[in-house]
Motif scaffolding. Structure first.
Motif, PDB file in Angstrom:
ATOM      1  N   UNK A   1       2.200  -5.137 -10.300  1.00  0.00           N
ATOM      2  CA  UNK A   1       0.999  -5.513  -9.647  1.00  0.00           C
ATOM      3  C   UNK A   1      -0.425  -5.017 -10.098  1.00  0.00           C
ATOM      4  N   UNK A   2      -0.275  -3.894 -10.816  1.00  0.00           N
ATOM      5  CA  UNK A   2      -1.551  -3.462 -11.421  1.00  0.00           C
ATOM      6  C   UNK A   2      -2.260  -2.714 -10.023  1.00  0.00           C
ATOM      7  N   UNK A   3      -1.412  -2.361  -9.007  1.00  0.00           N
ATOM      8  CA  UNK A   3      -1.910  -1.525  -7.765  1.00  0.00           C
ATOM      9  C   UNK A   3      -1.013  -0.227  -7.745  1.00  0.00           C
TER      10      UNK A   3
ATOM     11  N   UNK B   1       6.632   3.179  -9.063  1.00  0.00           N
ATOM     12  CA  UNK B   1       6.268   3.041 -10.372  1.00  0.00           C
ATOM     13  C   UNK B   1       6.485   1.571 -10.494  1.00  0.00           C
ATOM     14  N   UNK B   2       7.584   1.078 -10.383  1.00  0.00           N
ATOM     15  CA  UNK B   2       7.739  -0.180 -10.532  1.00  0.00           C
ATOM     16  C   UNK B   2       6.806  -1.365  -9.892  1.00  0.00           C
TER      17      UNK B   2
ATOM     18  N   UNK C   1       0.801  -1.324   0.012  1.00  0.00           N
ATOM     19  CA  UNK C   1       0.025   0.085  -0.136  1.00  0.00           C
ATOM     20  C   UNK C   1       0.882   1.083  -0.035  1.00  0.00           C
ATOM     21  N   UNK C   2       2.096   1.213   0.611  1.00  0.00           N
ATOM     22  CA  UNK C   2       2.917   2.574   0.713  1.00  0.00           C
ATOM     23  C   UNK C   2       4.283   2.052   0.506  1.00  0.00           C
ATOM     24  N   UNK C   3       5.135   2.976  -0.245  1.00  0.00           N
ATOM     25  CA  UNK C   3       6.527   2.718  -0.243  1.00  0.00           C
ATOM     26  C   UNK C   3       6.978   3.893   0.123  1.00  0.00           C
TER      27      UNK C   3
END
Length: 657
Positions: free
Chosen positions: A238-240, A232-233, A217-219
């Protein structure tokens, strides 16, 4: 000269036997009366269970036996243990015939059963004693002790019938009870309960590791470009669309990021150093990027506190742990010692503290700590795996992993320095397996902890490899390798299994302090003392071990004679006096590793001749017939001609070389 010497010995022994009065009539106990139970030599339940029962007002039926050739009165917790003690061949061989058997008398005390089946007495009444042959036993009721179902004794048959009617039981006498338990009893199961405990641990690991598959959910990072690129990666793969967070710009602290993250998701931490005294209060995964992700507590308090189930902390490094060992005591009715442990260790500073964090996972985390590493309080099924904990040198600091009231799995980890690698406090059912331990006080230290599995750990250069204390029950210590330490394994309690361990090049290899336990297929080699026995009641099964190359094979305890063999199979001591005439792999002469003559017989032709002399044979027979005259000793009546595990002995010799 030989005839004179031999005759003198016969006369002397005959006079000595006549003067001892040890050949007692089994019916000679009519004048005996019960002694205060705290003056007996007790067995049958662990100290933990007894203390808990006393604190909660529960009554455990007890018995005491006077033996014809034993100086102590033996006390038994539980009627099953009493019957075994009064009728078992092992006890009569060691102690002589029972002269008198007494059992708790609950007549006139109005016993009640709790919802769990424990016996309680109203108005603080105390049960008395009655002779077992005069007692009536109620069987088949829900009554139990911590060891399982129990029979409830009464001196008065009417009182027994009343209790049986109230609780759907039936009444039997002492003779019937002995016959019943003899019919129900099975041969001792010498197989350690490894498979079931390994399966439980495998399931616990599988459940805990499910948290690694949560969506990101969070980077989080400290460099805007790196955070955006990582987000972005992840979005592309993951299409999320995880939220990129730059600390200091998008959020003030990592703690604030965790507060905002949705439950059952992953917060991904990029490489960098993060100021952290974190609190995780919902199911969440905090995943770093390996040891380049560093959580730094600044030397002030606990770095990560987990107050929720199914939390995962993975793939990062923790430093800056505080040094304080203080905190609030949760249980007002705990003993002073228990409060001290909870205060000093369970509530002291730690890299990670789990509290009410069932099924949580700590994986691939490196910890550098002057105090505790990972503390688990009331966290059932939590898993600590593939971690590294570097503690302080010289046995200072605290515990690398401390499960307290938590059934924990600790596996595939490395512990170096500090006080104890794994200190278990009321952590029943814990599994500690496949770890590497070095340079600590204790490798695995169990206090008030039963039914654990400690398996396949490699431990060296510690004070004590595995130390089981506080009289627990049902522990299994299997396949561990302890080398170059003061003591390899120390045991206490009952009904435990110590099998397949290698104990080499220690001051003491194995220290036996249990009752009713199995010691089998251990390799005890090249220690200063191979096996040290501290037992007074010789009730353990010690057989099919390789005990060789030690400066002193055995240091005996207080028991007047311990026989170390089961079903005609003893232990391998290297070459011993005697031959294998039957070709069954068993020497036809008993071997006493505590006897100076037998010990020397392997190296000295003179001692070997003396070991086979008529005088020595007569003395052995005499002491065998009169247990009260025996010195503390260990006898193997069926020593083996060949090693049980020759590959282990060969490997140890190659390692030592």
């Amino acid at each position: 000269m030989k005839a004179v010497t031999y005759g003198a010995i016969v006369v002397a022994l005959a006079l000595l036997l006549a003067g001892t009065g040890l050949a007692a009539d089994p019916g000679g106990g009519a004048e005996l009366s019960p002694v205060p139970f705290d003056r007996t030599l007790t067995t049958g339940l662990t100290g933990v269970d007894v203390d808990r029962a006393r604190a909660s007002g529960r009554v455990i039926p007890r018995g005491q036996v006077f033996y014809s050739q034993y100086e102590y009165v033996v006390g038994y917790y539980g009627t099953d243990a009493l019957v075994a003690g009064a009728t078992g061949s092992r006890q009569t061989a060691q102690f002589g015939q029972p002269l008198a058997v007494f059992v708790t008398d609950l007549a006139g005390t109005d016993p009640r059963l709790t919802e769990d089946g424990y016996v309680t007495l109203p108005n603080d009444t105390s049960p008395g004693w009655t002779r077992a042959e005069d007692a009536w036993f109620v069987v088949g009721t829900p009554a139990r002790t911590p060891a399982g179902p129990t029979k409830v004794p009464f001196a008065d048959r009417a009182a027994a019938r009343s209790f049986a009617t109230a609780h759907d039981g039936r009444v039997v006498d002492w003779t019937t009870l002995q016959d019943r338990l003899a019919d129900d009893g099975a041969a001792a199961d010498h197989r350690p309960p490894v498979a079931d405990r390994q399966r439980w641990a495998d399931r616990a690991v599988e459940r805990a590791r499910e948290s690694r598959d949560r969506p990101v959910s969070t980077v989080v990072g400290t460099h805007p470009g790196a955070v955006a690129a990582a987000a972005d990666r992840l979005s592309a793969s993951t299409n999320r669309s995880p939220t990129p967070v730059v600390l200091g710009e998008d959020a003030p602290t990592l703690d604030a990021v965790l507060d905002d993250a949705p439950a059952n998701t992953t917060v991904r931490l990029l490489p960098g150093r993060y100021d952290a005294n974190l609190a995780i209060e919902k199911p969440l995964t905090v995943a770093g990027s390996g040891t380049e992700t560093v959580l730094d507590g600044g030397g002030d308090g606990t770095v990560v506190t987990v107050d929720a189930p199914a939390v995962a902390v993975t793939d990062l490094r923790i430093v800056g742990v505080g040094t304080a060992n203080t905190g609030d005591v949760e249980s007002e009715d705990a003993s002073a010692w228990d409060r001290h442990i909870r205060l000093g260790y369970g509530h002291g500073d730690a890299a990670i503290r789990l509290r009410d964090a069932n099924r949580s996972l700590i994986e691939r985390v490196d910890v550098e700590t002057p105090s505790n590493g990972i503390v688990a309080l009331d966290s059932d099924g939590a898993v600590v795996r593939a971690v590294t904990v570097d503690g302080t040198a010289g046995f200072d600091g605290s515990m690398s992993v401390l499960p307290m009231y938590s059934r924990l799995v600790v596996e595939d980890s490395h512990f170096d320095g500090g006080r104890d690698a794994v200190y278990a406090h009321y952590a029943d059912g814990m599994v500690v397996r496949d770890n590497r331990v070095e340079h600590l006080r204790y490798g695995v230290h169990g206090m008030f902890t039963s039914d654990v599995l400690v398996a396949n750990n490699t431990i060296h250069d510690v004070h004590t490899g595995i130390n089981v204390m506080s009289r627990p029950t049902g522990n299994a210590l299997v396949g561990n390798h302890v080398r170059d330490s003061s003591v390899g394994i120390v045991t206490a309690g009952s009904a435990s299994h110590v099998t397949g361990n290698v104990l080499a090049d220690n001051e003491v290899g194995l220290s036996i302090g249990t009752t009713r336990s199995t010691y089998r297929a251990n390799t005890v080699v090249d220690n200063e003392v191979g096996v040290r026995s501290t037992t007074t009641l010789p009730t353990n099964d010690v057989f099919e071990n390789d005990i060789v190359g030690n400066d002193r094979a055995v240091s005996p305890g207080l028991a007047t004679l311990e026989q170390w063999a089961v079903d005609g199979r003893g232990n391998y001591w290297g070459p011993v006096p005697g031959v294998d005439r039957d070709g069954d792999g068993v020497v036809d002469r008993a071997y006493d590793p505590t006897d100076a003559v037998d010990r020397s017989a392997r190296r000295s032709p003179v001692a070997n001749a003396l070991a086979h002399s008529p005088a020595a044979t007569l003395l052995d027979q005499f002491q065998g017939a009169a247990p009260g005259l025996r010195r503390p000793s260990v006898v193997d009546p069926a020593p083996l001609t060949d090693p049980v595990a020759p590959d282990r002995l060969r490997t140890n010799n190659e390692t030592a070389a």
